[in-house]
Structures are given as structure tokens and as C-alpha cells.
Write an enzyme that holds these catalytic residues in place. Structure first.
Site, PDB file in Angstrom:
ATOM      1  CD  GLU A 269      -5.207   5.687 -59.721  1.00 37.47           C
ATOM      2  OE1 GLU A 269      -4.400   4.770 -59.964  1.00 37.47           O
ATOM      3  OE2 GLU A 269      -5.608   6.480 -60.584  1.00 37.47           O
TER       4      GLU A 269
ATOM      5  CE  LYS B 150      -5.203   7.858 -64.025  1.00 35.41           C
ATOM      6  NZ  LYS B 150      -5.873   6.858 -63.177  1.00 35.41           N
TER       7      LYS B 150
ATOM      8  CG  ASP C 228     -10.853   4.519 -60.392  1.00 32.57           C
ATOM      9  OD1 ASP C 228      -9.959   5.164 -60.954  1.00 32.57           O
ATOM     10  OD2 ASP C 228     -10.892   3.273 -60.366  1.00 32.57           O
TER      11      ASP C 228
ATOM     12  CG  ASP D 170      -4.015  -0.630 -59.819  1.00 34.52           C
ATOM     13  OD1 ASP D 170      -4.607  -1.358 -60.630  1.00 34.52           O
ATOM     14  OD2 ASP D 170      -4.313   0.570 -59.637  1.00 34.52           O
TER      15      ASP D 170
END
Ligand code: AMP
Length: 626
Positions: free
Chosen positions: A187, A87, A23, A211
Site C-alpha cells: 500500500e 482483511k 485497494d 496512513d
């Protein structure tokens, strides 16, 4: 504890092959594997027993590179050389992140020659891919140390809304870290897998993955059918998370403790200290009703307090924003609450009771999937996927679908779809095309993504030229264009002229990012403009056909002038002019009318000449020989 596999028969250390699940998060990253003893996924801890590696890279000017917890203190001490949230920059250009750039402590570089973003530190330039590779290497080293095995293969997760460029960048980062990236997985798909959803091919479920991490929020609605995960909709906020809850607490304390506010205005370090205490308070309140601590600064000591009720009041507007996103996602997926079978909670901030309560209330559910550690669930799911790819679960096949159609530009700026949206991935599709001009030796192939008929409304992914086509009359070359979309959603395009075998191909690395919002907008636009698109397409098709007829007729006349009467030549010229005028004013009805007139008129003599040509050919002569 390190797990060291031993080959008992040979008495040697057995270097087993592990495929790890990674991850690669905005704030934190983790690596996980399937425990051989229990068959369950586990996250791998470092020497400090922590499984989380903060996604932070410190580029010490002396050349040393520190990652994770070791890099974290430099966020305060040397922000210019401490890179976080990389990211957010993956696969993006400077203009994509222009507004974000100002909140980052480090410097972004746009050198104009490179379209992708770079980061400057200590006189050197780094790409987000290189920086992500540092984090991946750290995770790889950690896994190798713990497992006593060499790690060469990995599955890496990305947000469901990541576009091709961002996925490609993630894959490249893996390569740079000496990892063979077997698959890039969404994800929310990984989180579902961690809960065992989608593993039974006979199961059909619709799920929501909520999330909420430190800095970002995502909601994804997925449909699982026969092991296929289809992303029905995504929504979220890239600037909303647990950090905002901490800030809300800090503001609250500054509001009620006047002396603290005065001190904080003078010493910026106090604010940092307060932020850490706020996070501590927040975490404490996930299990307790009250928080209290003494803050000692210079000459005074302040007793900081926060009750769970106050905390909930403070974060309510922020949690409401996440619920508004859920509403959007449900609307986009055209689903009602009763159609959602499970709700999976991901990210550290979903430990907050109030968040769980609000989510339950919105989805009208009494239970949520919260049994797994919300920080680890995505990495655990990636490990499950890795296990499937390793062939350890042969009964399972995981498939994703492509969210937008992929195709090329054809005459008239029209989109010709080669792989339609919602096709299962991996996917391969081919179509044949030809040239429109005699002797054309080069063909430009422009690749687009989107649902609109007019390519200018779609997203250009790239272009290339097929050159070296041997001279042939228009329509003769057979050019096959093949789209190969791999399991990670990365597209390879090949063009091949089948008569001469001339071939050219590219791998598409789109330069511009596409957010989930833009993706949704593109889909929405295609519905709103469907009618308008249809009339655009029919007009453009009529124009292309008419242009082809003009071109073919003029060519025919040039070659066969001697065979035609004055009247035929003159009348044909007039009809061609009519057609050209209709094309220039883009009037579809007039174009069709003029097209038919010209076609009908030329048909009679074209047939006459054709018959003559056949007779001549039978005699062994051509018309030109005559
Ligand atoms: P993630 O980005 O998923 O690692 O989530 C990190 C966020 O979760 C940070 O804002 C943490 O402060 C928050 N967090 C971690 N544990 C808890 C907890 N027990 N209660 C509330 N927030 C937490």
C-alpha cells in the site's frame, strides 16, 4: 458516466483490455484505472456516484449476498450475518485472532481439521478468501459496467507488513473473483506511485507514508532508488483510527449532557445515532471551527455542540499514539527527520487539520503530500502500477525487496539461507545439497524465513519430501534446491536430484500470520544474538562434520577390516569413542581435537589402502576380489 470504447474502423464496440488497480481495504475498498484521455489514474464510481465500496458483506439467510453500501445497514440489523474487517482475518488461523474474535459481531469457526480460520453464517462456513472475493467481484462488476469492457486482470494492494500467507490469501481471493492478479503491491508503494514518486529511475528519495484510516494506523518508511521501493521500517496500530475519534466525541457528549447519558443507558440505538452524529461533527470540523446540531429523541431535543478546539483536545492522546509509532519507525530505519524527503498522507482521517499539523511538527516539514484524495490514493497508485504492467510505461520497472531471508534447514538445525533478506523480488536462487546416509531415498526439506542461525528461532513456512532418490552412497546424490520468489513475494520451492531427475516442489502457503511487530522483532533479535548465533553455528558445524567422520570411518573399517592391523582397529575404535563423547557433551574444542586425532590416525592407513586400490584397479582387480 460510463466510458464505452468504440472501434471506429469496424463500427463495433471494442472490448479493450483494462488492468484495474484495487485497494482491498479493511473498512473500504476501491477500484481505479488510468483514464485513457488524461493519462491520469481515476477511481471508478458506482451508480450512486460513490467511489468507495465499504468492505462489508451481508450474507442474507435466504441466500442473497449484498456488498458495500447495501450491506452496511445490516451491521446493526443482523450483525451475525454481516461480515466486516475481513482483511484482518486473511491468511490467519483461529489462534492468531483469538483476542480479536470477541469484538466481531459474527462467529469464527475453528474446526481443527483446517488450520485457517472460517466464518459461520446461516449454517454455512466461509473463508476470509471467499468473503474478500465477494468484495473483489463487486469492484470488478462495477468497473466492467462503467468501462463497458471485460476485466480479467488486476493489481491488488496489501499492507507492507503482510506476510506470504496473507499475500497468498489475497491472490487466491482475486482468483476466486475471476481476476488474474498480476501483482500484489504494498500500500505505501502504491501511494507513492500515485504521487508519481519512483517513476523516474534516476530519482533517489526517502519517504514516509502516514496512513490513518477508519480503524487502523500504519506508518511506513520507504527508500526509493532506481525504481526500487525498499520498505525500511513499518509500525502502527491495528486498532486505532477515525472510529476512535468518533467514540471520543460520543464519550464527551455523554459526559456533558447528563440527560443524554440516562437515555443512552436505556436505549442502545441512541448510541448508534450519536456515533453517526459524532462522525458528522468530526468531518464538519475539518473545514469549520464549530459544530452544532439538534438531537431529537422521543420527548426531548438536545443541542449538541463541539468546537474544533475541544475536538483537538479529545483526539490529542490518540494522535500522540500515531506520532509515537512514527518515532519507532524512524528509529528502526535509523533515520533522522532531515533525511525524509516527502510525507504522503493516506486515509480519510488525515483530512483532520490537527493530524496534519502534528505530523508536520514531528517530521519538521512545512508541507505534506495531501493533494490527492486520501481515500483514493492507494487505489490510484495500484492503477499506475497496472498501467506499468500493461506495458504502457516501458521505461519503468518496479521492484520490491524481500524483508526476511529465506532458506532451508540443514544438519544441526542450522538455517542455510538461499535468498538473503533485501534481495530484489522477483528472485530465483539455487543451491546443491547431498545425502548424509548411504542409500538414503528420502530427503525432508524444511523451509524457513528469518535471520537467525538456529532454525528454531526462525519461522517455518512449510516442508516437503523428495522421495524416490535411487540408492547411492552418502554424498553421491546431487540435490538441487531452487527458491523462486515471485513479484508478489510468494515462494515456490523445487528439489531435484540431478543424477536421476527425481523432482518435487511446493508452493509455500504459510499458516501463521506475521505482524509487522514480529517482523521487526525478528530482525532485531538477529542483531542482538549475532555473536551467540555464530558460536552456535560453529558448534553445530563441528558436530555435523564429526558425525560424518565417525560414520565414514566406521563404514571404511567395515569394508576393509581384513586390510587393517589389530592395533589400527583398536586405536581407531578408541578415537571414535573419544569423538562421540566430545559430540555428546557438545564441547566444540574437544570435538575439534578428537576430530583431528581420528582424522590424523586414519589418514595413514586410508592412504595406504587407497594406493593399493589404485594399483589393483590398474591391474583390473578390486580389493574385494583379492
Ligand atoms: P478510510 O478507512 O481511509 O476510508 O478512512 C475512513 C475514516 O476517515 C473514517 O473514520 C471517516 O470518518 C474519516 N474521514 C473521512 N472524511 C473525513 C473528514 N473530512 N474529516 C475527518 N475524518 C474523515
Amino acid at each position: 458516466m460510463a466510458i464505452i470504447p468504440i472501434n471506429i474502423k469496424e463500427g463495433t464496440l471494442k472490448l479493450e483490455e483494462y488492468i484495474v488497480g484495487i485497494d482491498l481495504g479493511t473498512t473500504n475498498s476501491l477500484v481505479a484505472i488510468i483514464d485513457r484521455l488524461t493519462g491520469k489514474p481515476i477511481a471508478i464510481a458506482g451508480h450512486n456516484a460513490e467511489v468507495i465500496v465499504p468492505s462489508i458483506v451481508y450474507l442474507n439467510p435466504n441466500g442473497e449476498i449484498l456488498i458495500g453500501h447495501q450491506a452496511k445497514p445490516f451491521l446493526l440489523n443482523d450483525p451475525a450475518n454481516t461480515i466486516f474487517s475481513v482483511k484482518r482475518l486473511m491468511g490467519k488461523t483461529y489462534s492468531d485472532v483469538d483476542t480479536n474474535g470477541s469484538v466481531l459481531g459474527y462467529k469464527l469457526i475453528d474446526d481443527n481439521s483446517e488450520s485457517l480460520i472460517k466464518i459461520k453464517s446461516g449454517g454455512k462456513f466461509y473463508t476470509p478468501i471467499e468473503l474478500s472475493a465477494f468484495i473483489l467481484k463487486e469492484l470488478k462488476n462495477r468497473a466492467e459496467k462503467q468501462l463497458g469492457a471485460k476485466i480479467v486482470k488486476a493489481v491488488i494492494t496489501v499492507p507492507a507488513y503482510f506476510n506470504d500467507a496473507q499475500r497468498q490469501a489475497t491472490r487466491d481471493a482475486g482468483k476466486l473473483a475471476d481476476l488474474d492478479v498480476l501483482r500484489i503491491v504494498n500500500e505505501p508503494t502504491a501511494a507513492s506511485l500515485a504521487y508519481g514518486l519512483g517513476l523516474d529511475p534516476s530519482e533517489t528519495k526517502t519517504i514516509a507514508v502516514y496512513d490513518l484510516g477508519g480503524g487502523t494506523f500504519d506508518i511506513s518508511i520507504l527508500k526509493i532508488h532506481q525504481g526500487i521501493f525498499e520498505v525500511l521500517s513499518t509500525h502502527g496500530n491495528t486498532q486505532l483510527g477515525g472510529d476512535d475519534f468518533d467514540n471520543a466525541i460520543v464519550r464527551h457528549w455523554l459526559d456533558i449532557y447528563i440527560e443524554l447519558r440516562e437515555e443512552a443507558q436505556m436505549h442502545s440505538l441512541i448510541l448508534q445515532k450519536l456515533r453517526l452524529l459524532a462522525e458528522e461533527a468530526k468531518k464538519h470540523l475539518s473545514s469549520a471551527m464549530n459544530f452544532e446540531t439538534d438531537l431529537i429523541i422521543e420527548k426531548m431535543s438536545i443541542s449538541l455542540k463541539l468546537s474544533r478546539l475541544d475536538f483537538e483536545k479529545l483526539i490529542k492522546p490518540l494522535v500522540d499514539q500515531t506520532i509515537a509509532s512514527c518515532k519507532h519507525a524512524m528509529k528502526d530505519a535509523s533515520l533522522s527527520h532531515s533525511e525524509i524527503d516527502e510525507i504522503i498522507m493516506v486515509g480519510g482521517s488525515t483530512r483532520i487539520q490537527f493530524v496534519q499539523d502534528e505530523v508536520k511538527q514531528f517530521f519538521n516539514k512545512s508541507v505534506l503530500n495531501t493533494s490527492l484524495n486520501p481515500d483514493e490514493v492507494v487505489a490510484l497508485g495500484a492503477a499506475v502500477e497496472a498501467d506499468i504492467l500493461a506495458g504502457n510505461r516501458k521505461d519503468i520497472l518496479l521492484v520490491d525487496v524481500t524483508p526476511l531471508s529465506l532458506g532451508i534447514e540443514t544438519l544441526g538445525s542450522l538455517m542455510d539461507v538461499i535468498i538473503p533478506r533485501n534481495s530484489k523480488v522477483p528472485q530465483r536462487a539455487a543451491r546443491q545439497y547431498t545425502t548424509s546416509v548411504d542409500g538414503q531415498s528420502t530427503l525432508r526439506i524444511c523451509i524457513y524465513q528469518g535471520e537467525r542461525d538456529n532454525i528454531s528461532h526462525n519461522r517455518k513456512l512449510g516442508e516437503f519430501f523428495l522421495s524416490g532418490i535411487p540408492g547411492m552412497p552418502a554424498g553421491m546424490p546431487k540435490i538441487e534446491i531452487t527458491f523462486m520468489l515471485d513479484a508478489d513475494g510468494i515462494l515456490k520451492v523445487r528439489a531435484k536430484e540431478l543424477r536421476s531427475q527425481v523432482e518435487q516442489h511446493i508452493e509455500v502457503k504459510p499458516q501463521y500470520g506475521l505482524s509487522d511487530k514480529e517482523l521487526e522483532q525478528m530482525l532485531l533479535d538477529s542483531l542482538v544474538h549475532a555473536k551467540e548465533d555464530m558460536s552456535y553455528r560453529s558448534l553445530k558445524e563441528a558436530i555435523t562434520e564429526a558425525q560424518n567422520l565417525c560414520y565414514a570411518t566406521q563404514n571404511f573399517i567395515k569394508k576393509n577390516k581384513e586390510e587393517l592391523s589389530e592395533f589400527e582397529l583398536e586405536k581407531t575404535g578408541i578415537y571414535i569413542e573419544h569423538l562421540k563423547t566430545a559430540i555428546s557433551i557438545e564441547d566444540k574444542d574437544q570435538i575439534l581435537k578428537a576430530h583431528d586425532e581420528l582424522n590424523d590416525f586414519t589418514k595413514s592407513y586410508a592412504e595406504r589402502l587407497m594406493d593399493k586400490a589404485i594399483v589393483m584397479a590398474l591391474k583390473g582387480k578390486t580389493i574385494e576380489d583379492n
